[in-house]
Design a protein around this motif. Structure first.
Motif, short mmCIF file in Angstrom:
data_model
loop_
_atom_site.label_atom_id
_atom_site.label_comp_id
_atom_site.label_asym_id
_atom_site.label_seq_id
_atom_site.Cartn_x
_atom_site.Cartn_y
_atom_site.Cartn_z
N ARG A 262 -27.54 16.46 -48.81
CA ARG A 262 -28.54 16.79 -47.80
C ARG A 262 -29.72 15.83 -47.85
NH1 ARG A 262 -26.71 22.18 -48.52
NH2 ARG A 262 -27.91 22.46 -50.43
N ILE A 263 -30.08 15.40 -49.06
CA ILE A 263 -31.20 14.47 -49.22
C ILE A 263 -30.79 13.05 -48.82
CG2 ILE A 263 -32.78 13.42 -50.88
CD1 ILE A 263 -32.47 16.05 -52.53
N ARG A 264 -29.59 12.67 -49.26
CA ARG A 264 -29.11 11.30 -49.01
C ARG A 264 -27.59 11.33 -48.89
NH1 ARG A 264 -27.77 6.65 -52.19
NH2 ARG A 264 -28.41 4.72 -51.17
N PRO A 265 -27.05 11.29 -47.68
CA PRO A 265 -25.60 11.40 -47.49
C PRO A 265 -24.79 10.38 -48.28
CG PRO A 265 -26.74 11.63 -45.40
CD PRO A 265 -27.78 11.23 -46.41
N ARG A 266 -25.35 9.22 -48.50
CA ARG A 266 -24.64 8.16 -49.21
C ARG A 266 -24.45 8.49 -50.70
NH1 ARG A 266 -21.56 3.58 -48.03
NH2 ARG A 266 -21.47 2.39 -49.95
#
Length: 303
Positions: A262-266
């Motif tokens: 959720r914070i960083r999809p990668r």
């Protein structure tokens, strides 16, 4: 004048791939706005490239697809069937299912697999704990309780897949493990300090030193995209969670990975592709730092 002063509504976003059709979804992996047809195309092409780049199959191979009836194995069976025809892989594909003997779960999911057999025209082989070991998982849980039953089941299931694959005389087993699954496994091995498993848990092909290797065509495929593909394609799959899995340790790792996504999809791909994971653990104290961060994250009061 008042009508002219109102802001005009912007038109629908166009697909960033074809730039013609209206975007129907946002890809969880890249956050690109994309139409359904382009999503199908890039989803399948990415898996095709993974197969080619890692030389997962060769012409004439007999491949057993580990089929549980869930979204991952159902999409894997569908996509491999499509790619096999489209790109002339020359594979003989089979569905291989394990009946653990879990009433209200596996008996229902196997009905889905039997429908998939007809839908995709793939021969199905079912092996059961009862036939192989003389016990069902329900009977085992009655004996040992709910604690650590996933550990027992995992060992039995892997052996059952091997024995089923041997009966089918296949060259390789393809499983539906996706990027989320592999990232969770990396995290679990860090928390357990299991350096031996950590060094091989991201391998796309495992068991090469054994009689029947296994491969993961979905290694870089996000779970959310598999769900979206199955939904838009209206594939027939079983979505109920195993009745014995809610208390499994992996569930906490899954929740943590979802928070990261959720914070960083990668983040999911970064965890898988990072070559620093093992060196972090070996550097000394890394396991302790990760474990402390983990417990702090899930013991602090929710805002």
């Amino acid at each position: 004048m008042e009508a002219d002063s109102k802001p005009k509504k912007s038109g629908a976003r166009l697909c960033c791939v074809c730039n013609q059709n209206r975007a129907a979804l946002k890809r969880p992996k890249t956050l690109e706005q994309i139409c359904r047809e382009c999503f199908y195309a890039v989803f399948e092409e990415e898996i095709h490239q993974v197969i080619l780049e890692n030389q997962l199959f060769k012409p004439g191979d007999r491949i057993a697809i580990g089929a549980s009836g869930g979204k991952d194995s159902t999409v894997l069976a569908y996509v491999l069937s499509e790619l096999n025809r489209r790109h002339n892989y020359g594979l003989d594909l089979f569905l291989l299912s394990v009946d653990e003997g879990i009433t209200g779960y596996r008996d229902d999911s196997l009905e889905t697999v039997k429908r998939n057999e007809l839908q995709y025209g793939l021969p199905l082989k079912i092996v059961s704990y009862k036939d192989l070991y003389g016990w069902t998982m329900d009977e085992i849980v009655k004996m040992i309780g709910l604690k650590n039953n996933c550990t027992f089941c995992g060992v039995f299931r892997r052996q059952a897949l091997d024995r089923g694959a041997a009966l089918l005389k296949v060259d390789k087993v393809a499983t539906g493990h996706n990027a989320d699954d592999i990232a969770e496994t990396v995290l679990l091995n860090i928390l357990r300090g299991d350096i031996a498993r950590l060094s091989r848990c991201t391998s796309i092909i495992t068991g090469e030193d054994g009689p029947i290797p296994r491969c993961k065509p979905f290694k870089y495929t996000y779970e959310k995209e598999i769900v979206m593909y199955a939904y838009f394609k209206k594939l027939d799959y079983f979505s109920t969670e195993c009745i014995y899995s809610p208390n499994a340790y992996r569930g906490f790792a899954r929740e943590f990975i979802k928070d990261l996504e959720r914070i960083r999809p990668r983040a999911i791909l970064d965890i898988i592709k990072s070559e620093m994971v093992q060196s972090l653990c070996l550097a000394g104290g890394a396991e302790s730092r990760f474990t402390k961060a983990w417990h702090w994250s899930y013991s602090r009061p929710k805002q």
